[in-house]
Design an enzyme around this catalytic site. Sequence first.
Site, PDB file in Angstrom:
ATOM      1  CG  ASN A  80      41.721  42.848  43.104  1.00  0.00           C
ATOM      2  OD1 ASN A  80      42.093  44.219  42.789  1.00  0.00           O
ATOM      3  ND2 ASN A  80      41.198  42.160  43.832  1.00  0.00           N
ATOM      4  CD  GLU A 112      43.164  34.611  40.882  1.00  0.00           C
ATOM      5  OE1 GLU A 112      42.641  33.811  41.771  1.00  0.00           O
ATOM      6  OE2 GLU A 112      43.902  34.055  40.117  1.00  0.00           O
ATOM      7  CB  VAL A 113      35.622  34.899  41.016  1.00  0.00           C
ATOM      8  CG1 VAL A 113      33.937  35.200  41.169  1.00  0.00           C
ATOM      9  CG2 VAL A 113      35.681  34.464  41.903  1.00  0.00           C
ATOM     10  CG  HIS A 138      34.838  39.771  44.030  1.00  0.00           C
ATOM     11  ND1 HIS A 138      34.955  39.604  42.684  1.00  0.00           N
ATOM     12  CD2 HIS A 138      35.673  39.683  44.038  1.00  0.00           C
ATOM     13  CE1 HIS A 138      35.426  39.176  42.209  1.00  0.00           C
ATOM     14  NE2 HIS A 138      36.471  39.625  43.447  1.00  0.00           N
TER      15      HIS A 138
HETATM   16  P1  AMP Z   1      39.612  38.191  43.467  1.00  0.00           P
HETATM   17  O1  AMP Z   1      41.236  38.378  43.136  1.00  0.00           O
HETATM   18  O2  AMP Z   1      39.304  40.390  43.312  1.00  0.00           O
HETATM   19  O3  AMP Z   1      38.270  38.297  42.123  1.00  0.00           O
HETATM   20  O4  AMP Z   1      39.018  38.123  44.719  1.00  0.00           O
HETATM   21  C1  AMP Z   1      38.085  36.781  44.693  1.00  0.00           C
HETATM   22  C2  AMP Z   1      38.211  35.379  45.226  1.00  0.00           C
HETATM   23  O5  AMP Z   1      36.954  35.218  45.854  1.00  0.00           O
HETATM   24  C3  AMP Z   1      39.813  35.741  46.596  1.00  0.00           C
HETATM   25  O6  AMP Z   1      39.659  36.547  47.291  1.00  0.00           O
HETATM   26  C4  AMP Z   1      39.087  34.011  47.138  1.00  0.00           C
HETATM   27  O7  AMP Z   1      39.715  33.738  47.616  1.00  0.00           O
HETATM   28  C5  AMP Z   1      37.547  34.462  47.049  1.00  0.00           C
HETATM   29  N1  AMP Z   1      36.918  32.678  46.258  1.00  0.00           N
HETATM   30  C6  AMP Z   1      36.643  32.197  45.709  1.00  0.00           C
HETATM   31  N2  AMP Z   1      36.277  31.063  46.085  1.00  0.00           N
HETATM   32  C7  AMP Z   1      35.545  31.588  47.291  1.00  0.00           C
HETATM   33  C8  AMP Z   1      34.529  30.650  47.786  1.00  0.00           C
HETATM   34  N3  AMP Z   1      34.280  29.433  47.446  1.00  0.00           N
HETATM   35  N4  AMP Z   1      33.690  31.245  49.483  1.00  0.00           N
HETATM   36  C9  AMP Z   1      34.307  32.248  49.168  1.00  0.00           C
HETATM   37  N5  AMP Z   1      35.399  33.195  48.884  1.00  0.00           N
HETATM   38  C10 AMP Z   1      35.736  32.621  47.546  1.00  0.00           C
END
Ligand code: AMP
Length: 125
Positions: free
Chosen positions: A97, A105-106, A110
């Site tokens: 994403n 979101e992060v 990834h």
């Molecule tokens: P995105 O929406 O593509 O940014 O995905 C972010 C992903 O990070 C989501 O699937 C979350 O469940 C995952 N996530 C957030 N915090 C953590 C964490 N501490 N350890 C593992 N996965 C995480």
Amino acid sequence: MPIDATLAYDDQNIFARILRGEIPAKKVHEDEHALAFHDINAQAPVHILVIPKGAYVSWDDFSARGSEAEIAGFVRAVGKVARNLGLVAPGYRLLANTGGDAGQEVPHLHVHLFGGRHLGPMLAR
Ligand code: AMP
């Protein structure tokens, strides 16, 4: 809240903290260029996140600024993780994403690696 993928890298993001060992993660692979660990909120029987070790906000940032060695190392790591998990024969899906419309979101690049069941249509309609 989706991120703005055009912003500068924030080294306090959760994946930067995992890379520094400040937050635990269930690691499945680590090498010079990449770290792979289980998503905390798995959406398939296998749901792994693979991240580059460098400070890159998104796919856009990485593809623009990453070195040849980082990009090659990262792509090879994603393939290796899938292979090691036995996902090549049954099949798997990769997803990266990028920014608001995709719901990123992060703010550290990834790639989601999904597998372990038939994954259905590519996108919700
Ligand atoms: P995105 O929406 O593509 O940014 O995905 C972010 C992903 O990070 C989501 O699937 C979350 O469940 C995952 N996530 C957030 N915090 C953590 C964490 N501490 N350890 C593992 N996965 C995480």
